[in-house]
Design an enzyme around this catalytic site. Structure first.
Site, PDB file in Angstrom:
ATOM      1  N   GLU A 292       7.095 -12.287  -3.270  1.00  0.00           N
ATOM      2  CA  GLU A 292       7.262 -11.080  -4.116  1.00  0.00           C
ATOM      3  C   GLU A 292       7.343  -9.816  -3.247  1.00  0.00           C
ATOM      4  OE1 GLU A 292       5.688 -10.768  -7.940  1.00  0.00           O
ATOM      5  OE2 GLU A 292       5.553 -12.940  -8.243  1.00  0.00           O
TER       6      GLU A 292
ATOM      7  N   GLY B  46     -17.204 -23.056  11.234  1.00  0.00           N
ATOM      8  CA  GLY B  46     -16.966 -23.617  12.572  1.00  0.00           C
ATOM      9  C   GLY B  46     -16.026 -24.811  12.483  1.00  0.00           C
TER      10      GLY B  46
ATOM     11  N   GLN C 141     -27.633 -12.369  12.226  1.00  0.00           N
ATOM     12  CA  GLN C 141     -26.908 -11.140  11.894  1.00  0.00           C
ATOM     13  C   GLN C 141     -25.391 -11.279  12.102  1.00  0.00           C
ATOM     14  OE1 GLN C 141     -27.908  -7.539  14.103  1.00  0.00           O
ATOM     15  NE2 GLN C 141     -28.840  -6.761  12.241  1.00  0.00           N
TER      16      GLN C 141
ATOM     17  N   PHE D  80      14.223 -20.643  -1.856  1.00  0.00           N
ATOM     18  CA  PHE D  80      12.782 -20.347  -1.986  1.00  0.00           C
ATOM     19  C   PHE D  80      12.399 -20.043  -3.438  1.00  0.00           C
ATOM     20  CE2 PHE D  80      13.068 -18.301   2.533  1.00  0.00           C
ATOM     21  CZ  PHE D  80      13.185 -19.557   3.111  1.00  0.00           C
TER      22      PHE D  80
ATOM     23  N   ASP E  59       7.651  -4.691  -9.840  1.00  0.00           N
ATOM     24  CA  ASP E  59       6.608  -3.659 -10.032  1.00  0.00           C
ATOM     25  C   ASP E  59       5.495  -4.187 -10.935  1.00  0.00           C
ATOM     26  OD1 ASP E  59       7.662  -1.620  -8.524  1.00  0.00           O
ATOM     27  OD2 ASP E  59       8.548  -0.531 -10.216  1.00  0.00           O
TER      28      ASP E  59
ATOM     29  N   ASN F 105      20.649 -15.086   2.831  1.00  0.00           N
ATOM     30  CA  ASN F 105      20.843 -13.812   3.534  1.00  0.00           C
ATOM     31  C   ASN F 105      20.444 -12.594   2.708  1.00  0.00           C
ATOM     32  OD1 ASN F 105      21.885 -14.903   6.004  1.00  0.00           O
ATOM     33  ND2 ASN F 105      23.702 -15.473   4.823  1.00  0.00           N
TER      34      ASN F 105
HETATM   35  N1  CAA Z   1      12.210   0.532 -10.541  1.00  0.00           N
HETATM   36  C1  CAA Z   1      13.409   0.947 -11.021  1.00  0.00           C
HETATM   37  N2  CAA Z   1      14.464   1.199 -10.214  1.00  0.00           N
HETATM   38  C2  CAA Z   1      14.309   1.063  -8.891  1.00  0.00           C
HETATM   39  C3  CAA Z   1      13.078   0.638  -8.323  1.00  0.00           C
HETATM   40  C4  CAA Z   1      12.008   0.385  -9.201  1.00  0.00           C
HETATM   41  N3  CAA Z   1      10.835  -0.014  -8.743  1.00  0.00           N
HETATM   42  N4  CAA Z   1      13.218   0.572  -6.983  1.00  0.00           N
HETATM   43  C5  CAA Z   1      14.461   0.942  -6.709  1.00  0.00           C
HETATM   44  N5  CAA Z   1      15.127   1.228  -7.861  1.00  0.00           N
HETATM   45  C6  CAA Z   1      16.503   1.732  -7.985  1.00  0.00           C
HETATM   46  C7  CAA Z   1      16.600   3.048  -7.224  1.00  0.00           C
HETATM   47  O1  CAA Z   1      16.233   4.127  -8.020  1.00  0.00           O
HETATM   48  C8  CAA Z   1      18.048   3.080  -6.807  1.00  0.00           C
HETATM   49  O2  CAA Z   1      18.841   3.548  -7.869  1.00  0.00           O
HETATM   50  P1  CAA Z   1      19.513   5.039  -7.812  1.00  0.00           P
HETATM   51  O3  CAA Z   1      20.377   5.014  -6.590  1.00  0.00           O
HETATM   52  O4  CAA Z   1      20.255   5.123  -9.099  1.00  0.00           O
HETATM   53  O5  CAA Z   1      18.380   5.990  -7.684  1.00  0.00           O
HETATM   54  C9  CAA Z   1      18.392   1.606  -6.597  1.00  0.00           C
HETATM   55  O6  CAA Z   1      17.415   0.861  -7.331  1.00  0.00           O
HETATM   56  C10 CAA Z   1      18.363   1.214  -5.143  1.00  0.00           C
HETATM   57  O7  CAA Z   1      17.077   1.455  -4.629  1.00  0.00           O
HETATM   58  P2  CAA Z   1      16.778   1.590  -3.082  1.00  0.00           P
HETATM   59  O8  CAA Z   1      17.742   2.553  -2.491  1.00  0.00           O
HETATM   60  O9  CAA Z   1      15.331   1.870  -2.932  1.00  0.00           O
HETATM   61  O10 CAA Z   1      17.136   0.120  -2.542  1.00  0.00           O
HETATM   62  P3  CAA Z   1      16.960  -0.476  -1.101  1.00  0.00           P
HETATM   63  O11 CAA Z   1      18.067  -1.434  -0.881  1.00  0.00           O
HETATM   64  O12 CAA Z   1      16.709   0.571  -0.088  1.00  0.00           O
HETATM   65  O13 CAA Z   1      15.631  -1.376  -1.136  1.00  0.00           O
HETATM   66  C11 CAA Z   1      13.633  -2.574  -1.550  1.00  0.00           C
HETATM   67  C12 CAA Z   1      14.700  -1.575  -2.009  1.00  0.00           C
HETATM   68  C13 CAA Z   1      12.322  -1.963  -1.958  1.00  0.00           C
HETATM   69  C14 CAA Z   1      13.605  -2.869  -0.063  1.00  0.00           C
HETATM   70  C15 CAA Z   1      13.940  -3.841  -2.361  1.00  0.00           C
HETATM   71  O14 CAA Z   1      15.135  -4.464  -1.906  1.00  0.00           O
HETATM   72  C16 CAA Z   1      12.807  -4.870  -2.338  1.00  0.00           C
HETATM   73  O15 CAA Z   1      11.836  -4.740  -3.064  1.00  0.00           O
HETATM   74  N6  CAA Z   1      12.960  -5.908  -1.495  1.00  0.00           N
HETATM   75  C17 CAA Z   1      12.025  -7.018  -1.523  1.00  0.00           C
HETATM   76  C18 CAA Z   1      12.541  -8.078  -2.448  1.00  0.00           C
HETATM   77  C19 CAA Z   1      11.472  -8.992  -2.925  1.00  0.00           C
HETATM   78  O16 CAA Z   1      10.380  -8.571  -3.289  1.00  0.00           O
HETATM   79  N7  CAA Z   1      11.804 -10.272  -2.952  1.00  0.00           N
HETATM   80  C20 CAA Z   1      10.893 -11.239  -3.457  1.00  0.00           C
HETATM   81  C21 CAA Z   1      11.635 -12.235  -4.252  1.00  0.00           C
HETATM   82  S1  CAA Z   1      10.738 -12.924  -5.529  1.00  0.00           S
HETATM   83  C22 CAA Z   1       9.682 -14.049  -4.910  1.00  0.00           C
HETATM   84  O17 CAA Z   1       9.241 -14.051  -3.816  1.00  0.00           O
HETATM   85  C23 CAA Z   1       9.232 -14.898  -5.967  1.00  0.00           C
HETATM   86  C24 CAA Z   1       8.808 -16.253  -5.811  1.00  0.00           C
HETATM   87  O18 CAA Z   1       9.537 -17.210  -5.951  1.00  0.00           O
HETATM   88  C25 CAA Z   1       7.351 -16.431  -5.830  1.00  0.00           C
END
Ligand code: CAA
Length: 385
Positions: free
Chosen positions: A369, A345, A278, A155, A239, A128
């Protein structure tokens, strides 16, 4: 900022491309068919020092940085996305230690991960808590010198085969995502196990499982940063690793284009190679244009991030470019592989040819990701906040 690959990086690209052609390409169909983790290729990449490209020399890596990791992943993905994930998943698994670890934690874990002696994994997602990563329910409760972890992850790339995992768990549910913390968990800790192995559409051969934590004691010294730093560490990690998925997508697309171009030259219909029509030429032209645009964006993001890491800065641009690179390149990979199947095809649809595999593999790059909907959200926030 623009970028240009140095002679060293160009040489790395050629070396990895040659190795991928000779050693990985002949295994690609088999890995997909058998859906078994290619330990031989993990050993090969370890011997070549490819698993430590993103790790500084001080911690046993080659220290060549993120653009080099992207090049390695791109060139391997050109022939096998599953094999390229060995490098990409190692980078993802070790990144939380690199961005959030103490000197002791870095010294203890990074050298064995950089050498490939041990494999790692990133344990964030839960049934979840997918896009809404902040709603992780796995719980960590401090008891003396240890934290007791309980919960379930899903996952997880490298689940069940990794030696070292970064597990995200809540140390204070009342604080929501600010109560999340990150822990280094070793595979042999009591109460820690891998659950169901997933059967996937693509990237077969890369092992994806659930993880189960049942009263698992984790030494308090394995906490990364402080309690509450977990979400930030997860976001900083993503990031830095999303451009690697962009590079994987570019590699998959390039592999599909190369195959389609060769096929179009040889396939004769209406008395001519289909490449002379083409309708086919326009498709190939769009494919190569999109791939090159995606490649430029991926390396722009990689150089920008590498520069920030070297300078110890963290500009907001990092999130924007990282997400743009992953978003654009993965959409390109999907479009290009679908079109490449079309160029072949009926043959494109057959498992005897590699394109249907490339199309299946491309799909995950739009999902893992962070889905591309999440990437758009991150990009829009950098414009509007
Ligand atoms: N760097 C540093 N801090 C960050 C940040 C960043 N890039 N992004 C957010 N934060 C901080 C914010 O500054 C905030 O802190 P403050 O309140 O102190 O300012 C806090 O984190 C919360 O941030 P948000 O309010 O933006 O959080 P949110 O809940 O609205 O959502 C989101 C953020 C971007 C949706 C995030 O949840 C997200 O990236 N979701 C996707 C998750 C993901 O990528 N999952 C993949 C899993 S890994 C995978 O797939 C791997 C595999 O096995 C191959």
């Amino acid at each position: 900022m623009s970028y240009r690959l140095s002679e060293d990086l160009e040489m790395l690209r050629r070396t990895v491309a040659k190795m991928a052609e000779a050693r990985v390409a002949p295994r690609a169909a088999e890995i997909d068919e058998q859906d078994a983790y290619p330990w031989d290729l993990k050993e090969l990449f370890a011997e070549q020092g490819l698993l430590g490209a993103g790790v500084p020399e001080a911690y046993g890596g080659t220290g060549v940085g993120l653009p080099a990791v992207c090049l390695i992943v791109e060139e391997i993905a050109r022939v096998s996305a599953s094999a390229s994930l060995i490098v990409a998943a190692q980078e993802l698994g070790l990144m939380p230690i690199l961005v959030g670890g103490s000197e002791e934690q870095k010294q203890k874990y990074l050298p064995v991960l950089a050498s490939g002696e041990q494999i790692c994994a990133f344990g964030l997602t839960e049934p979840n808590a997918g896009s809404d990563a902040g709603s992780v329910k796995t719980r960590a409760v401090r008891q003396g010198d240890v934290y007791i972890l309980n919960g379930q992850k899903c996952f997880i790339t490298n689940g069940g085969i990794a030696d070292v995992y970064t597990i995200f768990a809540s140390t204070d549910p009342s604080k929501g995502l600010k109560g999340l913390s990150a822990f280094i968990v070793e595979k042999d800790y009591p109460g820690f196990s891998a659950g169901k192995k997933e059967k996937k559409m693509g990237i077969r051969g890369s092992q994806t499982t659930e993880l189960i934590l049942e009263n698992c004691p984790v030494p308090a010294e394995n906490l990364l940063g402080k309690e509450g730093d977990g979400f930030k560490i997860a976001m900083m990690t993503l990031d830095r690793t999303r451009p690697v998925i962009g590079a994987q997508a570019v590699g998959i697309a390039q592999g599909a284009l190369d195959y389609a171009v060769n096929y179009a030259r040889e396939r004769v219909q209406f008395g001519k190679p289909i490449a002379s029509f083409q309708g086919i030429q326009f498709m190939l032209a769009d494919m190569v244009t999109r791939i090159e645009a995606a490649r430029q964006l991926v390396y722009k993001a990689a150089f920008l991030i590498e520069e920030a890491v070297q300078n110890g800065t963290s500009p907001a641009e990092i999130s924007r470019f990282s997400s743009m690179a992953k978003l654009f390149a993965s959409d390109v990979a999907m479009q290009v592989t679908v079109d490449a199947v079309q160029v072949l095809g009926g043959y494109g649809y057959m498992r005897e040819y590699p394109l249907e595999r490339m199309m299946r593999d491309a799909k995950i790059t739009q999902i893992y990701e962070g889905t591309n909907q999440i990437q758009r959200l991150v990009i829009a926030r950098t414009l509007l906040d």
